[in-house]
Design a protein around this motif. Sequence first.
Motif, mmCIF file in Angstrom:
data_model
loop_
_atom_site.group_PDB
_atom_site.id
_atom_site.type_symbol
_atom_site.label_atom_id
_atom_site.label_comp_id
_atom_site.label_asym_id
_atom_site.label_seq_id
_atom_site.Cartn_x
_atom_site.Cartn_y
_atom_site.Cartn_z
ATOM 1 N N LEU A 20 -33.231 24.644 67.170
ATOM 2 C CA LEU A 20 -34.212 24.588 66.068
ATOM 3 C C LEU A 20 -34.392 26.042 65.295
ATOM 4 C CD1 LEU A 20 -37.302 22.812 67.452
ATOM 5 C CD2 LEU A 20 -36.157 21.974 65.362
ATOM 6 N N GLU A 21 -34.265 26.973 66.034
ATOM 7 C CA GLU A 21 -34.078 28.474 65.729
ATOM 8 C C GLU A 21 -33.024 28.640 64.759
ATOM 9 O OE1 GLU A 21 -34.126 30.462 69.260
ATOM 10 O OE2 GLU A 21 -36.493 30.916 69.126
ATOM 11 N N THR A 22 -31.660 28.058 65.104
ATOM 12 C CA THR A 22 -30.564 28.180 64.283
ATOM 13 C C THR A 22 -30.703 27.556 63.056
ATOM 14 O OG1 THR A 22 -29.359 28.509 66.334
ATOM 15 C CG2 THR A 22 -28.075 27.900 64.355
ATOM 16 N N GLN A 23 -31.232 26.191 63.141
ATOM 17 C CA GLN A 23 -31.359 25.758 61.904
ATOM 18 C C GLN A 23 -32.463 26.065 60.590
ATOM 19 O OE1 GLN A 23 -32.898 21.846 63.239
ATOM 20 N NE2 GLN A 23 -30.716 21.158 63.448
ATOM 21 N N SER A 30 -37.190 30.494 52.537
ATOM 22 C CA SER A 30 -38.392 29.669 53.188
ATOM 23 C C SER A 30 -38.406 29.562 54.662
ATOM 24 C CB SER A 30 -38.124 28.459 52.619
ATOM 25 O OG SER A 30 -37.131 27.826 53.432
ATOM 26 N N ALA A 31 -37.808 30.729 55.239
ATOM 27 C CA ALA A 31 -37.990 30.977 56.726
ATOM 28 C C ALA A 31 -39.135 31.270 57.266
ATOM 29 C CB ALA A 31 -37.085 32.165 57.330
ATOM 30 N N ASN A 35 -40.498 29.291 60.442
ATOM 31 C CA ASN A 35 -40.758 30.245 61.535
ATOM 32 C C ASN A 35 -42.056 29.604 62.210
ATOM 33 O OD1 ASN A 35 -38.562 31.729 61.809
ATOM 34 N ND2 ASN A 35 -39.254 33.312 60.369
ATOM 35 N N GLU A 36 -43.282 29.584 61.235
ATOM 36 C CA GLU A 36 -44.465 29.033 61.763
ATOM 37 C C GLU A 36 -44.296 27.449 62.423
ATOM 38 O OE1 GLU A 36 -47.569 30.754 62.283
ATOM 39 O OE2 GLU A 36 -46.088 32.542 61.758
ATOM 40 N N ILE A 37 -43.525 26.829 61.473
ATOM 41 C CA ILE A 37 -43.602 25.393 62.275
ATOM 42 C C ILE A 37 -42.617 25.443 63.402
ATOM 43 C CG2 ILE A 37 -42.305 23.267 61.731
ATOM 44 C CD1 ILE A 37 -42.894 23.686 58.645
ATOM 45 N N LEU A 38 -41.665 26.327 63.515
ATOM 46 C CA LEU A 38 -40.874 26.604 64.965
ATOM 47 C C LEU A 38 -41.825 27.073 65.933
ATOM 48 C CD1 LEU A 38 -38.176 26.564 66.371
ATOM 49 C CD2 LEU A 38 -38.098 28.977 65.686
ATOM 50 N N ARG A 39 -42.585 27.871 65.711
ATOM 51 C CA ARG A 39 -43.421 28.417 66.938
ATOM 52 C C ARG A 39 -44.313 27.332 67.139
ATOM 53 N NH1 ARG A 39 -48.679 30.544 66.673
ATOM 54 N NH2 ARG A 39 -48.748 30.532 64.609
ATOM 55 N N LEU A 40 -44.734 26.482 66.383
ATOM 56 C CA LEU A 40 -45.712 25.212 66.715
ATOM 57 C C LEU A 40 -44.865 24.552 67.549
ATOM 58 C CD1 LEU A 40 -47.805 24.699 63.478
ATOM 59 C CD2 LEU A 40 -48.528 25.832 65.606
ATOM 60 N N LYS A 41 -43.801 24.353 67.026
ATOM 61 C CA LYS A 41 -42.576 23.020 67.484
ATOM 62 C C LYS A 41 -42.652 23.604 69.124
ATOM 63 C CE LYS A 41 -39.971 19.603 67.845
ATOM 64 N NZ LYS A 41 -40.242 18.183 68.149
#
Length: 104
Positions: A20-23, A30-31, A35-41
């Motif tokens: 996910l981080e790589t994607q 729009s990172a 990044n916020e979505i990734l943190r929640l994920k």
Amino acid sequence: MSIQKVIKDVKEKREEISLLETQIQSSGPSATVFNEILRLKKYLILLDFIIDSDRKILSFIKREQMENIKEIHRQNEVTLLEERMDTLDGSVAKFPQRGQKDFI
């Protein structure tokens, strides 16, 4: 549940997060939103893992409790049988003494 299974599960979750981080890093401007979505994920993945682990641990504890209850029950039965055997042994030990006195 073995420790190897837990380690394997953690590695799979770590790989999922890395993917996910790589994607997100390759997505460009729009990172910040991603990044916020990734943190929640990440939190959701971790929470899912913790809940799953807790369920497995709880299941293990319940099985152990049932085994302990069965063992206590078996031990109580063994103790009862031992007490009965002691009583019978005492009765049998006294019987020949009475019988010998009767014959003399």
